[in-house]
Design an enzyme around this catalytic site. Sequence first.
Site, PDB file in Angstrom:
ATOM      1  N   GLY A 210     -11.239 -40.217 -17.173  1.00  0.00           N
ATOM      2  CA  GLY A 210     -10.543 -39.502 -18.235  1.00  0.00           C
ATOM      3  C   GLY A 210      -9.472 -40.353 -18.874  1.00  0.00           C
ATOM      4  N   ILE A 211      -8.526 -39.681 -19.513  1.00  0.00           N
ATOM      5  CA  ILE A 211      -7.446 -40.373 -20.189  1.00  0.00           C
ATOM      6  C   ILE A 211      -6.240 -40.465 -19.267  1.00  0.00           C
ATOM      7  CG2 ILE A 211      -6.334 -38.320 -21.186  1.00  0.00           C
ATOM      8  CD1 ILE A 211      -6.059 -39.950 -23.805  1.00  0.00           C
ATOM      9  N   GLY A 212      -5.367 -41.414 -19.541  1.00  0.00           N
ATOM     10  CA  GLY A 212      -4.138 -41.521 -18.776  1.00  0.00           C
ATOM     11  C   GLY A 212      -4.002 -42.851 -18.063  1.00  0.00           C
ATOM     12  N   ILE A 214      -3.899 -43.543 -14.749  1.00  0.00           N
ATOM     13  CA  ILE A 214      -4.699 -43.814 -13.547  1.00  0.00           C
ATOM     14  C   ILE A 214      -6.055 -44.420 -13.899  1.00  0.00           C
ATOM     15  CG2 ILE A 214      -5.892 -42.754 -11.591  1.00  0.00           C
ATOM     16  CD1 ILE A 214      -3.486 -40.902 -11.273  1.00  0.00           C
ATOM     17  N   GLU A 233     -17.618 -38.245 -20.186  1.00  0.00           N
ATOM     18  CA  GLU A 233     -17.384 -37.347 -21.315  1.00  0.00           C
ATOM     19  C   GLU A 233     -16.478 -37.963 -22.365  1.00  0.00           C
ATOM     20  OE1 GLU A 233     -13.694 -34.981 -19.175  1.00  0.00           O
ATOM     21  OE2 GLU A 233     -15.716 -34.181 -19.096  1.00  0.00           O
ATOM     22  N   GLY A 331     -13.972 -31.214 -18.040  1.00  0.00           N
ATOM     23  CA  GLY A 331     -15.223 -31.642 -17.423  1.00  0.00           C
ATOM     24  C   GLY A 331     -15.102 -32.008 -15.957  1.00  0.00           C
TER      25      GLY A 331
END
Length: 613
Positions: A210-212, A214, A233, A331
């Site tokens: 995902g975003i961010g 980490i 996704e 997701g």
Amino acid sequence: MAESLPPPPDWQALIKSGCRLFVGGNASVPYSLVQHLMDNTKGYSDIEMVHMLALGKTHWAREEYRNKFKVNTFFIGGEEVRRAVDEGRADYTPCFLSEMSGLFADGTLPLDAALVNVSPPDEFGYCSLGASVDICMSAVRQAKKVVAQINRHVPRTAGHSYIHLSEIHACIEADEPLVTVEPQPIDSVTERIGQYVAMLVEDGATLQFGIGKIPSATLKYLQHHRDLGIHSEMLTDSIIQLIEAGAVSNKKKTFHPGKVVTSFAIGSQRLYDFIDNNPHIEFYPSSYVNKPTNIAKNDNMIAINSALEVDLTGQVVADSLGHDFYSGIGGQVDFVSGASMSKGGKPIIALPSTAKNETVSRIRPFITEGSGVVTSRGNVHYVVTEYGIASLKGKSIRERALELIRVAHPKFRADLLKEVRQHYWVPHYQEKYPTDIPELGAIQLQKLVIKGETFYLRPLNPADERRLQEFFYSHTKETLRLRYNYDPKQMSREKSCNLVSVDQSSDAALCIVRQEGSRITIHAVGRFYYAPEANVCEVAFVTRETQQGKGMATRLLAQLIDIAKKRRIAKMMAYVRAENTPMITIFEQAGFKRLMSDDPSDVELALDLEQPE
């Protein structure tokens, strides 16, 4: 010949009060089109605006428009939408990303119109949904009317991202850059999390992230991997450096080999330029990309997701902080489920161990009142913090709790164990909480490749109780006699617990393990016991018979000597059976000297740690 564009929207003919509109989201919200709607619907009321995360200025969610528009969002984000949800002027609808499109198709949320941001048409009249195919394509297919903002800043993306001008009922032309989100700087905590997560990724794996910070940190430490694939996704800027480093080839993927598969992108302008007309990156609807059975078609699928908190049984909170809804399900469950079903797959939850300047532990004895479980304890395989990797699959509640306490911030571990004793059954002898070995540094896990096989060297900890017991029963009588100087018949759970519950700030206990998925096997153990009155420690180790002769004992001894030196211990002692020639050789090669002994059956050795090398 190029087709002519549809006419400008006549909102009076397209919609009416009380209707439901879909608004394209993420980084590709059609702001000029929405503003056109807001400027030309005087007298309208109760229009429901359905969307996912909407980046940028969501003016329609403001208090002044409460009678005209009501937001119904699948993912809370942005100051105005968040405030509207908090104040009860907007709704949050929790839903798996893979199933959102079905709400449009089955009439649960029928759409009167879909407002989307598209690229200019090509010579055949096809426009691309660009960086936001996700649920936009499904909305276009299911809505009674489609109204588009034709925007030259929308990239043309490959895959299933195209709609024809004949499907568009009205449009405006507005050149409006997509919302950009610049990569966040990576701090030391995130850096360590990324290093641990990267250790779980093998060459040839397929990734979702995902975003961010980490994911960015993780991808940074994957640049030396090879033949990685992407089925995610969402794409962010981090993918660019991973591809440019040569780590991504997609050729080992078993679903859409050779292609990056995604449904939307959020990042900098550089990312939007990177995906523009890029045939190697294909965008598909979320109902396809996030379908767990499709995800599972990728062997070695690694799903990397985050959380707000995790309780000691492994329940994951990701969309709410207490009674306050914070984001959305998105997701996470789709990919956790898909990775769980994948051959060799690994669902990973990664999060910092604390919040609010280290005043709050994110590893909780129980979830905060009001918070909702997004991912159940049965789905979680790994939880990663800056303090290590907790492996949960197949673990009992007690074992899970000990694993999670081990990756909690050290200052919360004693209180967490206390809560475990109060709320979950643990035996009376389970008294000590896990401690780190400061001398190993920030990363308490070392990857070893021995004769082509991958092992890990790390501190022994209370969660290893059952593993140490299995290790003991794997030994032959001869190994046990040489190690213990007699033939012990039993290793009870209580005795095993005592052996793995080590105060690593005074004594030290290390192990070398093999980890295959969630299956962890101890292959060697080394430890020293410290005698403070003499400033001396006694060292001993034992190796599984099948691994003897591969240098594991030598590695453990070298690490223990280094720890002892850093602690300024004066001398290290060892006592070995005289017939145990291989062990004596290991000690002597490390610099130990034989001492005089009254017992010819034993050899006493010593290493002066204060002597310069």
